[in-house]
Design a protein around this motif. Sequence first.
Motif, PDB file in Angstrom:
ATOM      1  N   VAL A   8       0.856  -1.181   0.000  1.00  0.00           N
ATOM      2  CA  VAL A   8       0.000   0.000   0.000  1.00  0.00           C
ATOM      3  C   VAL A   8       0.892   1.230   0.000  1.00  0.00           C
TER       4      VAL A   8
ATOM      5  N   ARG B  77       5.109   3.863  -6.378  1.00  0.00           N
ATOM      6  CA  ARG B  77       4.432   2.640  -6.827  1.00  0.00           C
ATOM      7  C   ARG B  77       5.034   2.119  -8.129  1.00  0.00           C
TER       8      ARG B  77
ATOM      9  N   LYS C 299      -1.311  -4.234  -5.346  1.00  0.00           N
ATOM     10  CA  LYS C 299      -0.989  -2.922  -4.775  1.00  0.00           C
ATOM     11  C   LYS C 299      -2.233  -2.076  -4.640  1.00  0.00           C
ATOM     12  N   HIS C 300      -2.190  -1.208  -3.633  1.00  0.00           N
ATOM     13  CA  HIS C 300      -3.281  -0.275  -3.378  1.00  0.00           C
ATOM     14  C   HIS C 300      -2.672   1.078  -3.081  1.00  0.00           C
ATOM     15  N   ASP C 301      -3.457   2.139  -3.293  1.00  0.00           N
ATOM     16  CA  ASP C 301      -2.873   3.478  -3.213  1.00  0.00           C
ATOM     17  C   ASP C 301      -3.188   4.253  -1.947  1.00  0.00           C
ATOM     18  N   ASP C 302      -3.977   3.718  -1.027  1.00  0.00           N
ATOM     19  CA  ASP C 302      -4.357   4.516   0.147  1.00  0.00           C
ATOM     20  C   ASP C 302      -4.577   3.610   1.346  1.00  0.00           C
TER      21      ASP C 302
ATOM     22  N   THR D 283      -8.137   3.275   2.954  1.00  0.00           N
ATOM     23  CA  THR D 283      -9.152   2.404   2.353  1.00  0.00           C
ATOM     24  C   THR D 283      -8.620   0.982   2.145  1.00  0.00           C
ATOM     25  N   ALA D 284      -7.437   0.700   2.697  1.00  0.00           N
ATOM     26  CA  ALA D 284      -6.833  -0.616   2.510  1.00  0.00           C
ATOM     27  C   ALA D 284      -7.669  -1.758   3.094  1.00  0.00           C
TER      28      ALA D 284
ATOM     29  N   TRP E 296     -10.209  -2.585   0.508  1.00  0.00           N
ATOM     30  CA  TRP E 296      -9.530  -3.166  -0.660  1.00  0.00           C
ATOM     31  C   TRP E 296      -9.151  -4.610  -0.396  1.00  0.00           C
ATOM     32  N   TRP E 297      -8.592  -4.891   0.757  1.00  0.00           N
ATOM     33  CA  TRP E 297      -8.151  -6.243   1.081  1.00  0.00           C
ATOM     34  C   TRP E 297      -9.318  -7.217   1.106  1.00  0.00           C
TER      35      TRP E 297
ATOM     36  N   THR F  62     -11.942  -7.219  -0.805  1.00  0.00           N
ATOM     37  CA  THR F  62     -12.669  -7.326  -2.076  1.00  0.00           C
ATOM     38  C   THR F  62     -12.563  -8.696  -2.722  1.00  0.00           C
TER      39      THR F  62
END
Length: 256
Positions: free
Chosen positions: A31, A38, A50-53, A56-57, A60-61, A63
């Motif tokens: 992240v 990135r 990969k995630h950008d924030d 909100t991880a 995202w994880w 999902t």
Amino acid sequence: MDAFTYLSLFSGIGGLDLGLDRAGMTCVGQVELDDLNRSVLDRHWPEVPKHDDVRTAPAWWATRPRPAVRLVAGGFPCQPFSTAGLRGGTGDPRWGWPWFRAVVRAVRPEYVLVENVAALLRDADAFGWMLGDLAADGFDADWSVLSACAVGAPHTRERLFLVAYPGGELRQARLAQEWREGRQGPVRAPGDGQHAWRRPDAWVETASRPDRVVDGLAAELVAAGGNAVVPQVGEYVGRLITAHAGWTPALDRAAA
């Protein structure tokens, strides 16, 4: 579990991640907010999601099905505590521990590794907040300040490393004691002696961004390298964690 998996937060260009990989661990997610950083992560960990924030991880994880995570590791922004900043502490909007903790609560790892500037120790409110949250979530914790010069770098670069774990087997300052006594063995040598430290571009030179001229990109890469954890320190701490867990990497992985 066959692999000692970790989820990387505030990944930067992956200095800590590289060290954990060298300790035999396997990265299962990164992240990182910065686009340029990135792009470096994509170059060196192309297969890792990969995630950008980090804020909100957790969503995202969740999902999709993910592998179990044994360690959540990262260093939230140091500006609230750094001697080069205004030292706003927990009142600074960049105070990132609550975001970090939210990921820990969502993922439920066995271990937590937090890296930050040594000055964080002097902020009783922030450090007490972290320890209280970890205790509430069922962790004990130990911490130590480790220096880059201890692994051969030509600079001091002291950083705080906090390891949270189940049970109470480690003791405060164990990390520094084990480093002095060399119980975990040497970390990987930094290339060609001190000359390797003179080429910080060797790790990030492949990154590119179309909206930046060469000089601007170079300046950003230098800044990204300056913010990164020295991989040899990350490797050492990673070895302490896997040793505490009683986990040994496969021979072919350890030789990589």
